[in-house]
Design a protein around this motif. Structure first.
Motif, PDB file in Angstrom:
ATOM      1  N   THR A  71      -8.498  -7.014  -0.127  1.00 37.43           N
ATOM      2  CA  THR A  71      -9.249  -7.613   0.988  1.00 37.43           C
ATOM      3  C   THR A  71     -10.736  -7.339   0.815  1.00 37.43           C
ATOM      4  OG1 THR A  71      -8.875  -5.601   2.231  1.00 37.43           O
ATOM      5  CG2 THR A  71      -7.433  -7.431   2.746  1.00 37.43           C
ATOM      6  N   GLU A  87     -10.462 -17.181   9.650  1.00 36.22           N
ATOM      7  CA  GLU A  87      -9.346 -16.568   8.924  1.00 36.22           C
ATOM      8  C   GLU A  87      -8.522 -17.609   8.146  1.00 36.22           C
ATOM      9  OE1 GLU A  87      -9.322 -13.174   9.257  1.00 36.22           O
ATOM     10  OE2 GLU A  87      -7.844 -13.212   7.637  1.00 36.22           O
ATOM     11  N   VAL A  88      -8.159 -18.689   8.811  1.00 30.24           N
ATOM     12  CA  VAL A  88      -7.245 -19.656   8.195  1.00 30.24           C
ATOM     13  C   VAL A  88      -7.890 -20.408   7.033  1.00 30.24           C
ATOM     14  CG1 VAL A  88      -7.783 -21.606   9.730  1.00 30.24           C
ATOM     15  CG2 VAL A  88      -5.485 -21.392   8.768  1.00 30.24           C
ATOM     16  N   ASN A 118       0.542 -20.667   6.940  1.00 31.85           N
ATOM     17  CA  ASN A 118      -0.115 -21.675   7.792  1.00 31.85           C
ATOM     18  C   ASN A 118      -0.356 -23.006   7.104  1.00 31.85           C
ATOM     19  OD1 ASN A 118      -0.474 -19.980  10.121  1.00 31.85           O
ATOM     20  ND2 ASN A 118      -1.961 -18.856   8.906  1.00 31.85           N
ATOM     21  N   TYR A 138      10.888 -17.283   6.401  1.00 31.37           N
ATOM     22  CA  TYR A 138      10.081 -17.946   7.424  1.00 31.37           C
ATOM     23  C   TYR A 138       9.686 -19.345   6.978  1.00 31.37           C
ATOM     24  CZ  TYR A 138       9.934 -13.752  10.223  1.00 31.37           C
ATOM     25  OH  TYR A 138      10.293 -12.691  11.001  1.00 31.37           O
ATOM     26  N   GLY A 147      12.144   1.543   3.828  1.00 42.72           N
ATOM     27  CA  GLY A 147      11.649   0.930   5.063  1.00 42.72           C
ATOM     28  C   GLY A 147      12.387  -0.367   5.335  1.00 42.72           C
ATOM     29  N   GLN A 189       8.631   3.645  -0.140  1.00 40.08           N
ATOM     30  CA  GLN A 189       7.785   3.947   1.007  1.00 40.08           C
ATOM     31  C   GLN A 189       7.287   5.389   0.932  1.00 40.08           C
ATOM     32  OE1 GLN A 189       9.450   3.049   4.925  1.00 40.08           O
ATOM     33  NE2 GLN A 189       7.369   2.480   5.376  1.00 40.08           N
ATOM     34  N   ASN A 190       6.000   5.549   1.221  1.00 39.25           N
ATOM     35  CA  ASN A 190       5.432   6.882   1.346  1.00 39.25           C
ATOM     36  C   ASN A 190       5.941   7.471   2.662  1.00 39.25           C
ATOM     37  OD1 ASN A 190       3.743   8.984   2.208  1.00 39.25           O
ATOM     38  ND2 ASN A 190       2.003   8.188   1.067  1.00 39.25           N
ATOM     39  N   MET A 191       6.770   8.499   2.584  1.00 37.35           N
ATOM     40  CA  MET A 191       7.459   9.001   3.769  1.00 37.35           C
ATOM     41  C   MET A 191       6.594   9.950   4.599  1.00 37.35           C
ATOM     42  SD  MET A 191      10.117   7.332   4.061  1.00 37.35           S
ATOM     43  CE  MET A 191      11.432   6.438   3.215  1.00 37.35           C
ATOM     44  N   THR A 192       5.318  10.069   4.244  1.00 38.44           N
ATOM     45  CA  THR A 192       4.395  10.834   5.080  1.00 38.44           C
ATOM     46  C   THR A 192       3.687   9.920   6.068  1.00 38.44           C
ATOM     47  OG1 THR A 192       4.044  12.287   3.224  1.00 38.44           O
ATOM     48  CG2 THR A 192       2.498  12.484   5.029  1.00 38.44           C
ATOM     49  N   ASN A 193       3.270   8.718   5.592  1.00 41.82           N
ATOM     50  CA  ASN A 193       2.484   7.876   6.488  1.00 41.82           C
ATOM     51  C   ASN A 193       2.983   6.444   6.611  1.00 41.82           C
ATOM     52  OD1 ASN A 193       1.709   6.775   4.049  1.00 41.82           O
ATOM     53  ND2 ASN A 193      -0.285   7.759   4.030  1.00 41.82           N
ATOM     54  N   GLY A 194       4.073   6.115   5.914  1.00 40.30           N
ATOM     55  CA  GLY A 194       4.633   4.779   6.056  1.00 40.30           C
ATOM     56  C   GLY A 194       4.011   3.728   5.154  1.00 40.30           C
ATOM     57  N   MET A 254      -6.733 -23.619  15.366  1.00 43.43           N
ATOM     58  CA  MET A 254      -6.796 -22.380  14.584  1.00 43.43           C
ATOM     59  C   MET A 254      -8.221 -22.032  14.172  1.00 43.43           C
ATOM     60  SD  MET A 254      -3.289 -22.573  12.405  1.00 43.43           S
ATOM     61  CE  MET A 254      -3.350 -20.886  11.840  1.00 43.43           C
ATOM     62  N   PHE A 307       6.827  17.520  11.279  1.00 43.86           N
ATOM     63  CA  PHE A 307       6.302  16.359  10.546  1.00 43.86           C
ATOM     64  C   PHE A 307       4.816  16.578  10.236  1.00 43.86           C
ATOM     65  CE2 PHE A 307       4.147  12.205  10.687  1.00 43.86           C
ATOM     66  CZ  PHE A 307       4.784  11.584   9.631  1.00 43.86           C
ATOM     67  N   TRP A 329       9.808  14.483   7.152  1.00 43.43           N
ATOM     68  CA  TRP A 329       9.254  13.235   6.631  1.00 43.43           C
ATOM     69  C   TRP A 329       9.507  12.111   7.612  1.00 43.43           C
ATOM     70  CZ3 TRP A 329       6.557  13.824   2.106  1.00 43.43           C
ATOM     71  CH2 TRP A 329       6.745  15.049   1.449  1.00 43.43           C
ATOM     72  N   LEU A 330       8.927  10.959   7.278  1.00 43.88           N
ATOM     73  CA  LEU A 330       9.004   9.815   8.181  1.00 43.88           C
ATOM     74  C   LEU A 330      10.435   9.436   8.601  1.00 43.88           C
ATOM     75  CD1 LEU A 330       7.069   8.055   9.627  1.00 43.88           C
ATOM     76  CD2 LEU A 330       6.890   6.615   7.618  1.00 43.88           C
ATOM     77  N   PRO A 331      11.406   9.399   7.681  1.00 47.23           N
ATOM     78  CA  PRO A 331      12.767   9.053   8.115  1.00 47.23           C
ATOM     79  C   PRO A 331      13.307  10.052   9.142  1.00 47.23           C
ATOM     80  CG  PRO A 331      12.603   8.917   5.735  1.00 47.23           C
ATOM     81  CD  PRO A 331      11.331   9.553   6.217  1.00 47.23           C
ATOM     82  N   ILE A 382       6.545   0.697  11.981  1.00 51.99           N
ATOM     83  CA  ILE A 382       6.553   2.116  11.628  1.00 51.99           C
ATOM     84  C   ILE A 382       5.406   2.902  12.272  1.00 51.99           C
ATOM     85  CG2 ILE A 382       6.337   3.761   9.731  1.00 51.99           C
ATOM     86  CD1 ILE A 382       7.743   1.563   8.014  1.00 51.99           C
ATOM     87  N   MET A 415       5.659   5.855  15.071  1.00 53.55           N
ATOM     88  CA  MET A 415       5.127   7.208  14.853  1.00 53.55           C
ATOM     89  C   MET A 415       4.251   7.635  16.029  1.00 53.55           C
ATOM     90  SD  MET A 415       3.993   6.830  10.883  1.00 53.55           S
ATOM     91  CE  MET A 415       3.230   8.414  10.618  1.00 53.55           C
ATOM     92  N   MET A 428      -4.330 -11.274   9.694  1.00 51.87           N
ATOM     93  CA  MET A 428      -4.073 -12.490  10.471  1.00 51.87           C
ATOM     94  C   MET A 428      -3.702 -12.171  11.922  1.00 51.87           C
ATOM     95  SD  MET A 428      -4.522 -15.338   8.826  1.00 51.87           S
ATOM     96  CE  MET A 428      -3.565 -16.631   9.635  1.00 51.87           C
TER      97      MET A 428
END
Lengths: 497, 214
Positions: A105, A153-154, A178, A208, A235, A277-282, A482, B53, B59-61, B106, B110, B154
């Motif tokens: 981004t 944005e669009v 879109n 979708y 996740g 998935q990073n299981m500390t911060n998602g 839009m 945590f 952990w997250l789970p 998620i 949290m 978006m």
């Protein structure tokens, strides 16, 4: 034809044949028992007609295994994609390995490492650098998601495709959100290029409407498709990697079935952006070893299907800087994916996740691609390369090989010389300002930006056609609400400029 | 008996056992335990999980598992509090959700879990929540704080729509608004007129306390 790298040895296998079969059976089982949600009436009708179990109320589609297998068989194991300049045409499959870029981004400040929105010039600079780099074989959708200064944005990616077409002769990708591919596909057509249709799966097990519409557009315009799956294991997909392969496969299949029903023999590559998935911060755990395990298993299964694969998780890392961590988080997945049979590696220009990208990183990545590409081509064993006569001729010390004709011919063939790496001795390094690879890459970026020209530039009538399509798109989204009045006011100023 | 149920409920939350947590909550009601005492025990359990945590021991789970167990028991106890007319003490009431068009849960989960652990009364509306649903919930629960999440560029502007809607309904000044999610920055939060932003879940809890001066 764009010069890719030819893998000249059998691909790395991580699964036994029985394990591949178990994953395949599991995939068919999920598709038959649970199926997927398809939020698209037209597609529901196509699936119904083909013999799927379709519930029009709940939008649930269940697939007979025979249909899935039949559609897989219809996918070509290799195909070509036409660019506007034949030098950039693509051969996908047949052990040919290609590279392209991963989006961000934002750009990043190379001194403070703070991310920020790129200016329009910076957006174009990244496109120009990617166009100039020899091992970037085509361009992803949004090198950056738009640029600063008030583009709604669009319209960001529609404006982005126009910038790519104007500043690069390489094939690009039409994302489907879109309906914007309704416009970007026509832009590519206007300059005589194909563009990849780009349906994205949604995990778990959901399709979708915009993404499904991309398949109808692909069929209508006879385009190649790159179907993307980006589940997060732990996740939106099982934490077990085999389960994550089953789930991502089950999510890709409905698109394959639809594309092959609409146009038998449709050109398809499947892109794998499954990340642990990073299981500390998602957040996704970019660049970690689970990425490679999934890629290698996925590649092996899809090689059995004869469908070319794209390893999309090679590019993003968890590092915020161009540093040691970034280096290994890019190289390991790229190398392991390449060894295990990916047709396409999405490596270039990204730094952190889908957030930051930079042309300097793309230049550094060109060396990773060059090294891995060179490895894929393996080594030749022939009378000449075995060099028995030469070894006998040179004999022991004080004999040496440096002045030999054989050396002049073979060293360049065997070695890959990185362009941005620091390869100096200590005294040379001290004398030339103690530069690092980043300094060299910055210098190369300046050189490319001051000399590179897109080949060929657009003709007057192509330019006019692109402008016309942009205008239509602006009106379409104005009508759809839009682009708000306030957005339009500031956008208008940019257009007029 | 009382201790057995309460300790069992705490254990069920800490062992992520949704079914057991719901059953024990029902038993607590049947046995006419003080619902405030039960709620307090549940808060203690979720706080222990939240703290572990935060230290990196869980952990997250684990956090999401405990949150699910808590959520299974919570409505049963809340219903009992309402029925008995007991006065529940909390730091404040939070209405939370992920905005319309966005199904990422998620980060929001949290934050909700850690806010509950801290002692807030949290109404988690879920994901894909429209502006009118947020407004309705704020009104219904007399919320002190609105916490919104958006992960995608978006959907981020949707947060602005919610704030504008609140202004239109004359509710903006009744509630403190905090925003978060992958697509949100400090600048964006300021621009849309939110009261606060934090990129992390523990930071969001500190922010919530700060916003209501507690």
């Amino acid at each position: 034809m764009a010069k890719g790298f030819m893998r000249r040895f059998p691909p790395l296998k991580i699964l036994t044949d029985e394990q591949v079969e178990a994953i395949h059976r599991g995939t068919l089982d999920v598709l038959q028992q649970t199926g997927v949600l398809v939020y698209n009436e037209r597609a529901l009708n196509v699936f119904k007609k083909a013999g799927c179990d379709v519930n029009f109320e709940t939008k649930r589609v269940k697939f007979p295994p025979g249909l899935v297998e039949e559609c897989l068989r219809k996918c070509p194991s290799s195909f070509r994609v036409k660019a506007r300049n034949p030098k950039d045409d693509l051969l996908i499959g047949q052990d040919n390995v290609l590279f392209f870029n991963f989006p961000g981004t934002d750009t990043v400040d190379l001194d403070t490492w703070e991310p920020r929105s790129p200016t329009k010039k910076e957006h174009i600079d990244l496109i120009r650098v990617l166009d100039a780099l020899p091992n970037v074989h085509f361009l992803n959708a949004y090198p950056y998601f738009g640029f600063s200064g008030g583009v709604p944005e669009v319209m960001k990616e529609i404006e982005g495709v126009a910038l790519r077409i104007r500043n690069s002769s390489k094939v690009t990708i039409a994302i489907a959100n879109n309906d914007i591919d309704m416009f970007t596909i026509r832009m590519a057509k206007a300059v005589g290029s194909e563009i990849f249709a780009n349906p994205n799966t949604s995990s778990p097990l959901t399709c979708y409407t915009d993404q499904v519409n991309a398949c109808f557009l692909a069929a209508e315009y006879d385009l190649p498709s790159m179907i993307w799956d980006g589940a997060t294991s732990g996740g939106t997909a099982p934490a077990s990697l085999a389960g994550a392969v089953v789930l991502s496969n089950a999510e890709l299949m409905p698109y394959i079935v639809l594309l092959q029903l609409l146009k038998p023999g449709a050109r398809i590559a499947v892109a794998n952006l499954v990340l642990p998935q990073n299981m500390t911060n998602g957040a996704p755990a970019f660049g970690e070893i689970g990425v490679s395990l999934h890629n290698v298993a996925f590649n092996q299964v899809w090689r059995e299907y004869g469908v070319p694969t794209v390893s999309s998780s090679c590019g993003p890392t968890s590092s915020k800087r161009i540093d040691f961590q970034l280096g290994y988080q890019k190289t390991m997945p790229t190398l392991l994916s390449a060894l295990s049979g990916s047709s396409i590696l999405q490596l270039y220009s990204s730094i952190y996740g889908e957030i930051t990208a930079h042309p300097v990183q793309a230049i550094l990545d060109d060396d990773i691609a060059g090294m891995i590409g060179r490895f894929l081509e393996g080594l030749e064993v022939s009378d000449e390369s075995l060099a028995i006569d030469l070894i006998n001729e040179v004999g022991p010390i004080p004999g040496h090989y440096l002045g030999k004709k054989h050396t002049r011919k073979w060293w360049k063939k065997e070695q890959f010389v990185p362009r941005a790496a620091d390869r100096l001795t200590y005294p040379e390094w001290a004398k030339t300002g103690k530069k690092s690879c980043i300094d060299y890459a910055r210098e190369r970026m300046e050189e490319i930006l001051s000399t590179h020209k897109v080949d060929p530039p657009l003709t007057q009538s192509q330019e006019e056609e692109i402008e016309k399509i942009l205008k239509e798109a602006r009106e379409y989204y104005r009508k759809k609400g839009m682009i708000t009045d306030a957005e339009w006011e500031s956008y208008k100023k940019i257009i007029e400029k | 008996m009382d201790t057995e149920i309460i300790e069992g409920l705490k254990k069920a939350i800490k062992e992520y056992d949704t079914e057991k947590a719901a059953n024990l909550a029902k038993r607590a009601v049947e046995e006419k335990l003080d619902p405030l005492k039960v709620l307090n025990a549940m808060t203690v359990a979720i706080r222990e999980v939240g703290d572990a945590f935060g230290r990196g021991d869980l952990w997250l789970p684990d956090l999401v598992g405990a949150a699910d167990a808590l959520q299974a028991a919570m409505p049963i106890i809340e219903e009992e509090i309402k029925r008995t007319g007991a006065k529940r003490e909390s730091l404040g009431t939070v209405v939370a959700g992920t905005v319309f068009g966005d199904i990422h849960s998620i980060g929001k989960t949290m934050v909700c879990t850690l806010l509950t652990a801290e002692g807030f009364k949290v109404h988690d509306l879920g994901v894909n929540i429209k502006a009118e649903q947020f407004v309705e919930a704020i009104d219904k629960y007399n919320a002190d704080i609105l916490a919104m999440s958006a992960l995608m560029t978006m959907t981020a502007p949707e947060q602005k729509k919610v704030i504008e809607r609140l202004k239109k309904e004359g509710l903006r000044d009744k509630v403190k608004i905090m925003v978060g999610g992958g697509a949100i920055t400090e600048d964006f939060a300021r621009e849309i007129g939110a009261d606060g932003y934090d990129p992390t879940a523990p930071g969001a809890v500190k922010l919530a306390r700060k916003l209501i001066g507690k």
